[in-house]
Write a protein that holds these residues in place. Structure first.
Motif, short mmCIF file in Angstrom:
data_model
loop_
_atom_site.label_atom_id
_atom_site.label_comp_id
_atom_site.label_asym_id
_atom_site.label_seq_id
_atom_site.Cartn_x
_atom_site.Cartn_y
_atom_site.Cartn_z
N THR A 13 0.85 -1.19 0.00
CA THR A 13 0.00 0.00 0.00
C THR A 13 0.88 1.24 0.00
O THR A 13 1.83 1.34 0.79
CB THR A 13 -0.92 0.01 1.23
OG1 THR A 13 -1.74 -1.17 1.20
CG2 THR A 13 -1.82 1.24 1.24
N ARG A 22 -4.56 6.55 -0.47
CA ARG A 22 -3.90 5.24 -0.47
C ARG A 22 -4.21 4.49 -1.77
O ARG A 22 -5.33 4.53 -2.27
CB ARG A 22 -4.36 4.39 0.72
CG ARG A 22 -3.90 4.96 2.04
CD ARG A 22 -4.33 4.11 3.20
NE ARG A 22 -5.79 4.02 3.26
CZ ARG A 22 -6.47 2.97 3.68
NH1 ARG A 22 -5.86 1.90 4.09
NH2 ARG A 22 -7.78 3.01 3.71
N LYS A 23 -3.18 3.77 -2.26
CA LYS A 23 -3.32 2.98 -3.49
C LYS A 23 -2.49 1.71 -3.34
O LYS A 23 -1.39 1.73 -2.77
CB LYS A 23 -2.82 3.80 -4.68
CG LYS A 23 -2.83 3.05 -5.99
CD LYS A 23 -2.50 3.96 -7.16
CE LYS A 23 -1.02 3.95 -7.42
NZ LYS A 23 -0.67 4.56 -8.71
N ARG A 24 -3.04 0.61 -3.87
CA ARG A 24 -2.32 -0.66 -3.86
C ARG A 24 -2.57 -1.35 -5.20
O ARG A 24 -3.71 -1.39 -5.67
CB ARG A 24 -2.81 -1.55 -2.72
CG ARG A 24 -1.97 -2.78 -2.48
CD ARG A 24 -2.40 -3.45 -1.20
NE ARG A 24 -1.55 -4.58 -0.89
CZ ARG A 24 -1.79 -5.45 0.07
NH1 ARG A 24 -2.88 -5.31 0.81
NH2 ARG A 24 -0.98 -6.45 0.29
N GLU A 25 -1.52 -1.86 -5.80
CA GLU A 25 -1.62 -2.44 -7.13
C GLU A 25 -1.47 -3.97 -7.08
O GLU A 25 -0.71 -4.50 -6.28
CB GLU A 25 -0.55 -1.85 -8.05
CG GLU A 25 -0.70 -0.35 -8.22
CD GLU A 25 0.47 0.30 -8.92
OE1 GLU A 25 0.28 1.42 -9.42
OE2 GLU A 25 1.57 -0.29 -8.97
N GLU A 41 -5.50 -1.28 -9.92
CA GLU A 41 -5.25 -0.57 -8.67
C GLU A 41 -6.49 -0.56 -7.79
O GLU A 41 -7.60 -0.44 -8.28
CB GLU A 41 -4.76 0.86 -8.93
CG GLU A 41 -5.67 1.70 -9.76
CD GLU A 41 -5.07 3.06 -10.11
OE1 GLU A 41 -5.86 4.00 -10.29
OE2 GLU A 41 -3.84 3.18 -10.18
N VAL A 43 -7.96 1.46 -4.42
CA VAL A 43 -7.69 2.73 -3.73
C VAL A 43 -8.47 2.84 -2.42
O VAL A 43 -9.49 2.19 -2.23
CB VAL A 43 -8.01 3.94 -4.65
CG1 VAL A 43 -7.10 3.93 -5.87
CG2 VAL A 43 -9.45 3.98 -5.05
N THR A 47 -7.92 -1.00 -0.60
CA THR A 47 -6.58 -1.58 -0.57
C THR A 47 -6.52 -2.80 0.35
O THR A 47 -5.77 -3.74 0.09
CB THR A 47 -5.53 -0.55 -0.12
OG1 THR A 47 -5.85 -0.12 1.21
CG2 THR A 47 -5.46 0.63 -1.06
N GLU A 48 -7.34 -2.80 1.38
CA GLU A 48 -7.34 -3.89 2.36
C GLU A 48 -7.93 -5.18 1.80
O GLU A 48 -7.71 -6.26 2.35
CB GLU A 48 -8.09 -3.46 3.61
CG GLU A 48 -7.41 -2.29 4.31
CD GLU A 48 -8.28 -1.65 5.39
OE1 GLU A 48 -9.33 -2.21 5.73
OE2 GLU A 48 -7.88 -0.58 5.88
#
Length: 125
Positions: A13, A22-25, A41, A43, A47-48
């Motif tokens: 994250t 927050r962003k997670r790819e 992605e 966001v 992200t969780e």
């Protein structure tokens, strides 16, 4: 829209700006004649959703396509696209839920001793 494939990579994250965006790819490889490696992605609170998934796991991800326009300092207009995930599901559990229960072999059933062929039934043959 949905994308199906196997997880190739799950990023950490990342947090941006003063507001804490927050962003997670995640990278998913599709399973088709010409596999595609799609970066999706997730966001903010989404992200969780990636916490319970692992590399190599087959998944189905619900996505939205996003596009935006940007004008650079020289006045040139540029366009950018992104794929944003909002739900992820494991395909392993879905496959397990759709399996038929095992059927006992024919030898497990006893033959009928009291068959009355004259008794009427509603079968068409």
């Amino acid at each position: 829209m949905e994308v199906q494939g196997k997880i190739k990579l799950i990023g950490e994250t990342q947090t941006f700006g003063n507001n804490g965006f927050r962003k997670r790819e995640v990278v998913v490889t599709t399973e088709e004649q010409y596999p595609q490696h799609l970066m999706i992605e997730f966001v903010q609170d989404k992200t969780e959703l990636l916490n319970n998934y692992n590399v190599g796991q087959p998944v189905k991800i619900s996505i939205n396509l996003r596009g935006r326009e940007w004008t650079n300092p020289q006045g040139e207009v540029k366009y950018f696209n992104s794929i944003q995930g909002w739900r992820i599901e494991s395909l392993q559990s879905e496959a397990a839920n759709n399996e038929m229960p095992p059927v006992a072999p024919i030898e497990a059933f006893e033959p009928v001793d009291t068959l009355n062929e004259e008794e009427h039934d509603d079968l068409p043959f």
